[in-house]
Design a protein around this motif. Structure first.
Motif, PDB file in Angstrom:
ATOM      1  N   SER A  53       0.806  -1.223   0.000  1.00 28.24           N
ATOM      2  CA  SER A  53       0.000   0.000   0.000  1.00 28.24           C
ATOM      3  C   SER A  53       0.837   1.270   0.000  1.00 28.24           C
TER       4      SER A  53
ATOM      5  N   HIS B 299      -8.116  -4.475  -3.104  1.00 32.42           N
ATOM      6  CA  HIS B 299      -8.454  -4.085  -1.726  1.00 32.42           C
ATOM      7  C   HIS B 299      -9.422  -5.097  -1.109  1.00 32.42           C
TER       8      HIS B 299
ATOM      9  N   TYR C 102      -8.073  -7.365   2.085  1.00 31.37           N
ATOM     10  CA  TYR C 102      -8.662  -7.230   3.415  1.00 31.37           C
ATOM     11  C   TYR C 102      -9.577  -8.402   3.741  1.00 31.37           C
TER      12      TYR C 102
ATOM     13  N   GLY D  86      -7.560  -0.512   7.264  1.00 26.69           N
ATOM     14  CA  GLY D  86      -7.805  -0.010   5.914  1.00 26.69           C
ATOM     15  C   GLY D  86      -7.927   1.502   5.873  1.00 26.69           C
TER      16      GLY D  86
ATOM     17  N   ASP E 241     -11.499   3.187  -1.751  1.00 23.93           N
ATOM     18  CA  ASP E 241     -10.604   2.115  -1.301  1.00 23.93           C
ATOM     19  C   ASP E 241     -10.969   1.697   0.124  1.00 23.93           C
TER      20      ASP E 241
ATOM     21  N   ASN F 101     -12.023  -1.975   1.316  1.00 15.66           N
ATOM     22  CA  ASN F 101     -11.339  -2.633   2.430  1.00 15.66           C
ATOM     23  C   ASN F 101     -12.356  -3.171   3.434  1.00 15.66           C
TER      24      ASN F 101
END
Length: 114
Positions: free
Chosen positions: A27, A44, A48, A73, A92, A96
């Motif tokens: 990331s 993502h 996650y 996240g 994003d 997440n």
């Protein structure tokens, strides 16, 4: 505790922490190469989702696992805003959180079947 890769009490935490570090590194590194439009949202979601799945298999506390993954996240997105080559993206964060929810639900369903 027997130190063996066949011991789930050792393997799952190692996988979880390795995955956590990989998410942070991935990331915060500069992005490279062409990308598919919104393909990063899939990354993502999967990233996650796997994180929360591993955490749920270890700790078995769905709401805490989801909250922890979702907060990570959010934190990663704020950290990206501090870099000159990445950006903050609320979409994003949503990917997440939804991925983390999917991972928790998948792990919880699997644990119930055991």
């Amino acid at each position: 505790m027997k130190l063996s890769l066949s011991n789930p009490k050792l393997v799952l935490p190692c996988l979880f922490w390795s995955w956590t570090v990989a998410i942070w590194i991935g990331s915060l590194m500069p992005m490279s190469g062409p990308s598919i439009e919104n393909g990063d949202k899939i990354q993502h979601f999967i990233g996650y989702g796997v994180l929360a799945l591993l955490a749920q298999l270890i700790w078995r506390q769905p709401s805490k696992v989801w909250l922890g993954a979702a907060l990570m996240g959010i934190t990663v997105e704020f950290a990206q805003a501090l870099t000159p080559y990445r950006s903050f993206d609320t979409h994003d964060m949503i990917a997440n959180g939804v991925g983390a929810l999917g991972g928790v639900l998948l792990a919880s369903a699997w644990l119930k079947r055991k």
